[in-house]
Design an enzyme around this catalytic site. Structure first.
Site, PDB file in Angstrom:
ATOM      1  N   ASP A  15       0.566  -0.888  -0.171  1.00 34.31           N
ATOM      2  CA  ASP A  15      -0.033   0.011   0.058  1.00 34.31           C
ATOM      3  C   ASP A  15       1.059   1.679  -0.242  1.00 34.31           C
ATOM      4  O   ASP A  15       1.918   1.181   0.049  1.00 34.31           O
ATOM      5  CB  ASP A  15      -0.411   0.001   1.034  1.00 34.31           C
ATOM      6  CG  ASP A  15      -1.884   1.354   1.468  1.00 34.31           C
ATOM      7  OD1 ASP A  15      -2.324   1.639   0.888  1.00 34.31           O
ATOM      8  OD2 ASP A  15      -1.369   1.939   2.589  1.00 34.31           O
ATOM      9  N   ASP A  17      -0.420   5.448   0.694  1.00 35.99           N
ATOM     10  CA  ASP A  17      -0.140   6.492   1.951  1.00 35.99           C
ATOM     11  C   ASP A  17      -0.683   5.506   3.623  1.00 35.99           C
ATOM     12  O   ASP A  17      -1.581   4.216   3.532  1.00 35.99           O
ATOM     13  CB  ASP A  17      -1.333   6.996   1.393  1.00 35.99           C
ATOM     14  CG  ASP A  17      -1.809   7.514   0.661  1.00 35.99           C
ATOM     15  OD1 ASP A  17      -0.544   8.427   0.074  1.00 35.99           O
ATOM     16  OD2 ASP A  17      -2.026   7.624  -0.458  1.00 35.99           O
TER      17      ASP A  17
END
Ligand code: XBP
Ligand code: MG
Length: 257
Positions: A15, A17
């Site tokens: 991922d 953020d």
């Protein structure tokens, strides 16, 4: 399926953020606020309000949700979706400019783990809700100009219909990697991200961030403070106690067996 240790992890899906970097509070949030000012709006997303808005993934979707809840007069605006898209483009420009100024460092252990995975010939991929320019901007500003090319697949933004917690982006990335989820591992920081990865059948390591620390991480393989460094070990918040304080290839292999 019986896996031999060396092929147990075919790819690691990161991922962005909250996982690669703490981008939300001091990256995305001020970029939204700068865009609001630029378009003459008097909206200001404070740290606490932004934490609540993060329940909605995707910047355009987050703005729309804010209008629904806090600025319903804007609903009468004609061409609202196009206007939100324009506002969001301005936000992306501000965010990328902040990255170019070198404003956002990677979290502990991220650069080291990425390098070790490459040396071990384990594929690396990105599965994120954020806009593609934001991903390349973050990678270039932290790992170097050529670093986006290190990733076998980068899945970002609007290429899939459903954003996290829908599993769409993980399905998209797995398809392009040509690997089944059983051979891969996801690294996430949020409950929405974990739900997306689990729904795609991925074992998931969670590294919490300030905004996500108290979310529900049921189903995660392990919950860590961060990926850790030899000189700055992680804290295990949930799950088996690994025998060292930093995530490396060996530890990820162990999590898969
Ligand atoms: C985080 C998101 C994004 C960012 C803002 O994605 O939900 O919406 O907050 O980026 P992830 P955009 O954790 O999956 O990386 O404004 O470009 O959407
Ligand atoms: Mg995240």
């Amino acid at each position: 399926m019986k896996k031999d240790e060396k092929s147990a992890v075919g790819a690691v899906l990161f991922d962005v953020d909250g996982t690669l970097a703490d981008t939300e509070r001091d990256g995305h949030r001020p970029a939204f606020n700068a865009a609001f000012r630029e378009l003459g709006l008097d909206w200001e997303w404070g740290v606490e309000l932004y934490g609540e808005l993060l329940a909605i993934t995707g910047g355009k979707e987050r703005i729309r949700h804010f209008i629904d809840k806090h600025a319903p007069a804007e609903l009468a605006r004609s061409g609202l979706d196009d206007w939100i898209a324009r506002l969001h483009k301005v936000k992306t420009r501000h965010y990328v400019e902040a990255l170019e100024r070198g404003g956002i460092p990677l979290r502990p252990g991220v650069a080291r783990l990425i390098r070790q995975l490459r040396e071990a010939n384990i594929k690396i991929a990105i599965a994120t809700t954020t806009t593609p320019e934001n991903v390349t901007g973050l990678l270039k500003s932290t790992l170097g100009e050529d670093s986006p090319g290190w990733f076998d697949v980068i899945g970002a933004g609007d290429i899939v219909p459903g954003k996290k917690p829908e599993p769409d982006i993980y399905h998209w990335v797995l398809d392009r990697l040509g690997l089944p989820p059983e051979q891969c591992l996801a690294i996430e920081d949020s409950e929405n991200g974990l739900r997306a990865a689990l729904a795609a059948g991925l074992d998931t390591v969670v590294t919490v961030s300030d905004y996500t620390r108290f979310q529900d991480f049921t189903g995660a393989r392990v919950v860590l403070s961060d990926l850790g460094e030899p000189a700055q070990p992680f804290t295990v918040l949930r799950g088996d106690q690994p025998n060292r304080g930093w995530a490396d290839v060996e530890l990820l292999m162990k999590l898969k067996t």
